[in-house]
Design a protein around this motif. Structure first.
Motif: not given
Length: 348
Positions: A247-251
């Protein structure tokens, strides 16, 4: 010209299958490093090349000669071990030339070869000293000199720097690199230290659980690891791995791939940004290592392992601060569900 060819080499100790179908070619004059974690089989493979362990199956060839059944003394190799194994009652000069003494070589030849080896390694002024009067680095030089005196076709090194402190390891790495350039002899070097592998090798063989994971130049393996194991083993600090559904990944879509289960990014390839919607990952700094030349941040982003960021120079961002991270497409490594590298980014 090929110096060593390994064709489907296997090694078993009773029911334990230690090495599994190892096939490799080492070129004449090449410096090859076998690297991997403890227990991966790298030292066993080196001992088989030396003839100290028999081959369970497969063919081992030096040049054009199959050497499976040759004794170590008939293989024209010299080996440098982790232990210096010097004779304490002999001075440096006799330690260097003792193998020639055993072979009944003429005194003039022994003197010439000993002086040559001592000159290469800077031991000229230590020839009358005994091992107890030498530092660890000097003892390792004598062990290397003893190998040089034999003038072998192949040098084998089994973790020769493990007993030295950090400063001496750096010094001896330089000495070994210079020695290879000067002699031009084929060298096979075993280590678990990936820094030694990256700095010494013409080519690296990465091993894991008795198998070869990847073979290539240091920069090729660093830039294009074949799988998660190689990607995580080479590099310091290690590559970061983030699950596709973290959930911390925002690609952005341009950086994603529907086949990717894991994304990898090296700490030095990350740009620190504001912790806003433009960041590809956001977290809180838990630990800071200020090394002078670099600053390393360990970021808590909600996963089991911290996300590591390496920035050049001195950065005074404090523990507890929230930061963002951005990645360039060419620096992002993608891995499928089997841990194998995905060669291209494909927008899904």
């Amino acid at each position: 010209m090929t110096a060593i060819t390994l064709n489907s080499i296997n090694k078993r100790f009773g029911p334990v299958h230690v090495l599994k179908d190892i096939s490799l070619e080492f070129n004449k004059g090449e410096f090859v490093v076998l690297v991997g974690p403890s227990g991966c089989g790298k030292s066993t493979l080196l001992r088989m090349i030396a003839g100290l362990e028999p081959v369970s199956a497969g063919d081992m060839i030096f040049g054009d000669t199959r050497v499976n059944d040759l004794e170590p003394r008939d293989r024209d190799i010299a080996m440098v071990f982790q232990s210096y194994a010097l004779y304490p009652h002999m001075d440096v000069e006799r330690n260097l030339g003792f193998s020639l003494e055993l072979r009944k070589r003429a005194a003039a030849e022994k003197k010439e070869r000993t002086s040559h080896a001592a000159g290469i390694l800077g031991l000229d002024k230590l020839l009358d000293r005994f091992p107890r009067a030498l530092s660890g680095g000097q003892r390792q030089r004598v062990a290397m000199g003893r190998a040089i005196v034999r003038d072998p076709q192949i040098f084998l090194f089994d973790e020769p720097l493990s007993n030295l402190d950090a400063a001496l390891r750096i010094e001896m790495r330089i000495e070994i690199a210079k020695l290879h350039r000067r002699l031009g002899t084929t060298m096979v070097y075993v280590t678990h230290d990936q820094v030694e592998a990256m700095t010494l090798a013409d080519r690296i063989v990465v091993m894991n659980a008795g198998q070869v994971e990847q073979v290539g130049t240091p920069l090729d393996l660093y830039s294009n690891p074949a799988n998660l194991f190689v990607a995580g083993f080479l590099g310091s600090p290690k590559m970061n791995f983030v699950a596709y559904d973290d959930p911390a990944l925002n690609l952005p879509s341009a950086l994603t791939n529907p086949s990717a289960q894991t994304y990898g990014i090296r700490p030095e390839h990350i740009k620190v940004t504001a912790p806003d919607k433009n960041a590809h990952l956001v977290g809180t700094i838990d630990v800071v290592e200020r090394l002078g030349s670099d600053t390393i941040f360990y970021i808590n982003h909600g996963a089991d392992k911290p996300f590591v960021v390496r920035v050049p120079g001195i950065d005074r961002t404090a523990i507890g601060e929230k930061i963002g991270c951005q990645f360039q497409p060419e620096d992002l490594h993608l891995f499928d569900q089997d841990g194998q590298a995905i060669s291209e980014h494909k927008n899904g």
